[in-house]
Motif scaffolding. Structure first.
Motif, PDB file in Angstrom:
ATOM      1  N   ALA A  27      -3.036   7.874   0.343  1.00 24.07           N
ATOM      2  CA  ALA A  27      -1.871   7.263   0.943  1.00 24.07           C
ATOM      3  C   ALA A  27      -2.210   7.120   2.334  1.00 24.07           C
ATOM      4  N   ALA A  28      -2.776   7.936   3.063  1.00 28.26           N
ATOM      5  CA  ALA A  28      -3.099   8.032   4.425  1.00 28.26           C
ATOM      6  C   ALA A  28      -3.977   6.842   4.715  1.00 28.26           C
ATOM      7  N   LYS A  29      -4.871   6.536   4.098  1.00 25.27           N
ATOM      8  CA  LYS A  29      -5.827   5.266   3.993  1.00 25.27           C
ATOM      9  C   LYS A  29      -5.055   3.947   4.149  1.00 25.27           C
ATOM     10  N   ASN A  30      -3.872   3.788   3.364  1.00 26.20           N
ATOM     11  CA  ASN A  30      -3.428   2.691   3.291  1.00 26.20           C
ATOM     12  C   ASN A  30      -2.181   2.716   4.454  1.00 26.20           C
ATOM     13  N   ALA A  31      -2.023   3.517   5.162  1.00 29.04           N
ATOM     14  CA  ALA A  31      -0.907   3.238   6.311  1.00 29.04           C
ATOM     15  C   ALA A  31      -0.972   2.235   7.146  1.00 29.04           C
ATOM     16  N   GLU A  64      -1.192  -4.887  -4.542  1.00 25.82           N
ATOM     17  CA  GLU A  64      -0.198  -4.089  -4.241  1.00 25.82           C
ATOM     18  C   GLU A  64      -0.221  -3.776  -2.557  1.00 25.82           C
ATOM     19  N   ARG A  65      -1.436  -3.623  -2.324  1.00 25.43           N
ATOM     20  CA  ARG A  65      -1.745  -3.410  -0.678  1.00 25.43           C
ATOM     21  C   ARG A  65      -1.349  -4.425   0.153  1.00 25.43           C
ATOM     22  N   ALA A  66      -1.548  -5.684  -0.173  1.00 24.55           N
ATOM     23  CA  ALA A  66      -1.067  -6.884   0.370  1.00 24.55           C
ATOM     24  C   ALA A  66       0.334  -6.858   0.659  1.00 24.55           C
ATOM     25  N   LEU A  67       0.944  -6.471  -0.549  1.00 24.33           N
ATOM     26  CA  LEU A  67       2.772  -6.704  -0.524  1.00 24.33           C
ATOM     27  C   LEU A  67       2.902  -5.411   0.495  1.00 24.33           C
ATOM     28  N   LYS A  68       2.565  -4.182   0.626  1.00 25.94           N
ATOM     29  CA  LYS A  68       2.806  -3.034   1.397  1.00 25.94           C
ATOM     30  C   LYS A  68       2.584  -3.447   2.828  1.00 25.94           C
ATOM     31  N   VAL A  69       1.421  -4.303   3.090  1.00 24.14           N
ATOM     32  CA  VAL A  69       1.197  -4.557   4.420  1.00 24.14           C
ATOM     33  C   VAL A  69       2.438  -5.593   5.012  1.00 24.14           C
ATOM     34  N   LEU A  70       2.315  -6.338   4.218  1.00 19.91           N
ATOM     35  CA  LEU A  70       3.461  -7.592   4.400  1.00 19.91           C
ATOM     36  C   LEU A  70       4.922  -7.132   4.752  1.00 19.91           C
ATOM     37  N   SER A  71       5.161  -5.838   4.129  1.00 20.58           N
ATOM     38  CA  SER A  71       6.590  -5.402   4.136  1.00 20.58           C
ATOM     39  C   SER A  71       6.755  -4.276   5.334  1.00 20.58           C
ATOM     40  N   GLU A  72       5.441  -3.803   5.917  1.00 17.98           N
ATOM     41  CA  GLU A  72       5.406  -2.962   6.760  1.00 17.98           C
ATOM     42  C   GLU A  72       5.023  -3.428   8.241  1.00 17.98           C
ATOM     43  N   VAL A  73       4.298  -4.411   8.444  1.00 18.96           N
ATOM     44  CA  VAL A  73       3.987  -5.121   9.559  1.00 18.96           C
ATOM     45  C   VAL A  73       5.404  -5.229  10.489  1.00 18.96           C
ATOM     46  N   ASP A  74       5.028  -5.449  11.732  1.00 14.16           N
ATOM     47  CA  ASP A  74       6.271  -5.914  12.494  1.00 14.16           C
ATOM     48  C   ASP A  74       6.763  -7.159  12.444  1.00 14.16           C
ATOM     49  N   PHE A  75       5.528  -8.217  12.422  1.00 13.44           N
ATOM     50  CA  PHE A  75       5.761  -9.478  12.039  1.00 13.44           C
ATOM     51  C   PHE A  75       4.643 -10.154  11.460  1.00 13.44           C
ATOM     52  N   ILE A  76       4.949 -11.282  10.790  1.00 10.12           N
ATOM     53  CA  ILE A  76       3.964 -11.931  10.105  1.00 10.12           C
ATOM     54  C   ILE A  76       3.629 -13.437  10.843  1.00 10.12           C
ATOM     55  N   SER A  91       5.915 -22.543   2.958  1.00  8.66           N
ATOM     56  CA  SER A  91       5.174 -22.150   1.461  1.00  8.66           C
ATOM     57  C   SER A  91       5.092 -20.540   1.612  1.00  8.66           C
ATOM     58  N   SER A  92       4.848 -20.185   2.841  1.00 13.86           N
ATOM     59  CA  SER A  92       4.882 -18.450   2.828  1.00 13.86           C
ATOM     60  C   SER A  92       6.100 -17.701   2.457  1.00 13.86           C
ATOM     61  N   GLY A  93       7.138 -18.637   3.098  1.00 14.34           N
ATOM     62  CA  GLY A  93       8.540 -18.073   2.710  1.00 14.34           C
ATOM     63  C   GLY A  93       8.930 -18.032   1.341  1.00 14.34           C
ATOM     64  N   ILE A  94       8.356 -18.989   0.462  1.00  9.82           N
ATOM     65  CA  ILE A  94       8.446 -18.799  -1.096  1.00  9.82           C
ATOM     66  C   ILE A  94       7.821 -17.462  -1.608  1.00  9.82           C
ATOM     67  N   LEU A  95       6.597 -17.413  -0.961  1.00 13.30           N
ATOM     68  CA  LEU A  95       6.042 -16.018  -1.424  1.00 13.30           C
ATOM     69  C   LEU A  95       6.452 -14.751  -1.276  1.00 13.30           C
ATOM     70  N   LEU A  96       7.127 -14.723   0.373  1.00 13.18           N
ATOM     71  CA  LEU A  96       7.792 -13.560   0.720  1.00 13.18           C
ATOM     72  C   LEU A  96       8.983 -13.337  -0.233  1.00 13.18           C
ATOM     73  N   SER A  97       9.856 -14.557  -0.378  1.00 11.58           N
ATOM     74  CA  SER A  97      11.145 -14.190  -1.026  1.00 11.58           C
ATOM     75  C   SER A  97      10.714 -13.812  -2.469  1.00 11.58           C
ATOM     76  N   HIS A  98       9.602 -14.456  -3.048  1.00 10.92           N
ATOM     77  CA  HIS A  98       9.498 -13.866  -4.488  1.00 10.92           C
ATOM     78  C   HIS A  98       9.254 -12.302  -4.504  1.00 10.92           C
ATOM     79  N   TYR A  99       8.934 -11.959  -3.630  1.00  8.18           N
ATOM     80  CA  TYR A  99       8.584 -10.310  -3.681  1.00  8.18           C
ATOM     81  C   TYR A  99       9.509  -9.614  -2.579  1.00  8.18           C
ATOM     82  N   GLY A 100      10.528 -10.296  -2.260  1.00  8.20           N
ATOM     83  CA  GLY A 100      11.704  -9.701  -1.556  1.00  8.20           C
ATOM     84  C   GLY A 100      11.605  -9.120  -0.084  1.00  8.20           C
ATOM     85  N   ILE A 101      10.422  -9.678   0.336  1.00  9.32           N
ATOM     86  CA  ILE A 101      10.020  -9.283   1.648  1.00  9.32           C
ATOM     87  C   ILE A 101      10.669 -10.206   2.856  1.00  9.32           C
ATOM     88  N   LYS A 102      11.378  -9.447   3.731  1.00 14.10           N
ATOM     89  CA  LYS A 102      12.134 -10.270   4.669  1.00 14.10           C
ATOM     90  C   LYS A 102      11.533  -9.731   6.082  1.00 14.10           C
TER      91      LYS A 102
END
Ligand code: SAM
Length: 297
Positions: free
Chosen positions: A14-18, A39-51, A58-69
């Motif tokens: 996990a530490a390597k994926n922080a 899985e790692r892409a979704l984790k990063v997209l969920s945890e960064v400060d901004f995208i 089109s990125s909004g469609i991808l993010l909302s499909h995975y429930g990422i705001k």
């Protein structure tokens, strides 16, 4: 008995994926199938400060499909200079950012390249979350040699620039990868045929989508096919490299003038018009070009 050291685990701890501050993450996203994301892409997209996204819709469609705001900023060809500076300065000031481009791997034929260069210049950390890339996906299914290849991206729009790129790859022995939009496909096939002559091509269309199609044919075969069928969707063209016979045959006339080249075919029994056609084919130029030069004399 010598002891065998166990290899490093494939899934890092996990530490390597922080997700780290002061970092730009290049996140590979699907090229057509929403499920092709790690899985790692979704984790990063969920945890960064901004995208930063090339196409926020089109990125909004991808993010909302995975429930990422997440707060999003646009970063595309026409704002990349000032927006790139702004994004990098936010990262330098302590934020983390994920860059996602239209599809596939950022920095491959898209403005991702420029922001990575800026980060390199300013010594800002860039980390990659690998994902699909249309070029490599197409190469893998092409059925052509994959051991050595060159990526040319999109051919330039201007005729003379296209011509010089095609001339520069005429003798390329490795497999050649090109990107193309459907409305330019016919013209591109004609230009390739005029410069490179006939050889194998795989047209990889709409990869990972419902209409995925791989057409394995020759350049002439593709020209004939698309004379009857409308090109649709996104394409990657995989071209066979120049064969040893082709390079050899090109060498036989390399030191001849155009006139000598045409005379050679006439001496082999061809009528003048056919000799002009053969010389044009060898040289990868239009028949009219040879004809014009001969008539000027
Ligand atoms: N960065 C992307 C990548 O990693 O592949 C490429 C971006 S480039 C602007 C877009 C081009 O990639 C399209 O015009 C097309 O040639 C190719 N492409 C993207 N998705 C594709 C797909 N699903 N099938 C075939 N070609 C595709």
């Amino acid at each position: 008995m010598s002891s065998i050291k166990s290899p490093e685990r494939i899934i890092p701890p996990a530490a390597k994926n922080a997700v780290e501050k002061n970092t730009l993450y290049l996140v590979g996203t699907p090229i057509g199938n929403l499920s092709d994301i790690s899985e790692r892409a979704l984790k990063v997209l969920s945890e960064v400060d901004f995208i930063a996204a090339e196409d926020t819709r089109s990125s909004g469609i991808l993010l909302s499909h995975y429930g990422i705001k997440k707060p999003m900023v646009s970063y595309f060809e026409h704002n990349k200079r000032e927006r790139g500076e702004m994004i990098v300065s936010r990262i330098e000031n302590g934020e983390s950012c994920a860059l996602i481009t239209d599809a596939g791997m950022p920095a491959i034929s898209d403005p991702g390249e420029d922001i990575v260069k800026l980060c390199a210049k300013k010594n800002v950390r860039v980390s990659v979350i690998p994902g699909p890339c249309a070029a490599v996906s197409a190469l893998c299914v092409s059925g052509l040699f994959t051991a050595k290849f060159v990526f040319e991206g999109f051919l330039p729009a201007a005729k003379s620039d296209r011509r010089s790129v095609l001339d520069s790859i005429k003798d390329e022995k490795r497999t050649i990868i090109l990107y193309e939009a459907p409305h330019k496909l016919r013209r591109t096939l004609d230009d390739i045929y005029a410069s490179l002559g006939d050889r194998k091509i795989s047209l990889c269309r709409e990869l990972t989508k419902i209409n995925e199609e791989i057409i394995r044919t020759s350049i002439k075969g593709a020209i004939d096919y698309y004379a009857e069928n409308e090109p649709r969707g996104e394409y990657v063209l995989i071209l066979e490299g120049a064969s040893a016979e082709e390079l050899e045959s090109r060498a036989f006339w390399a030191n001849m003038s155009i006139e000598e080249h045409v005379e050679y075919y006439i001496s082999m029994g061809q009528i003048k018009n056919d000799a002009i056609k053969s010389a044009a084919h060898d040289r990868g130029v239009a028949k009219s070009e040879i004809y014009g030069k001969i008539m000027k004399k």
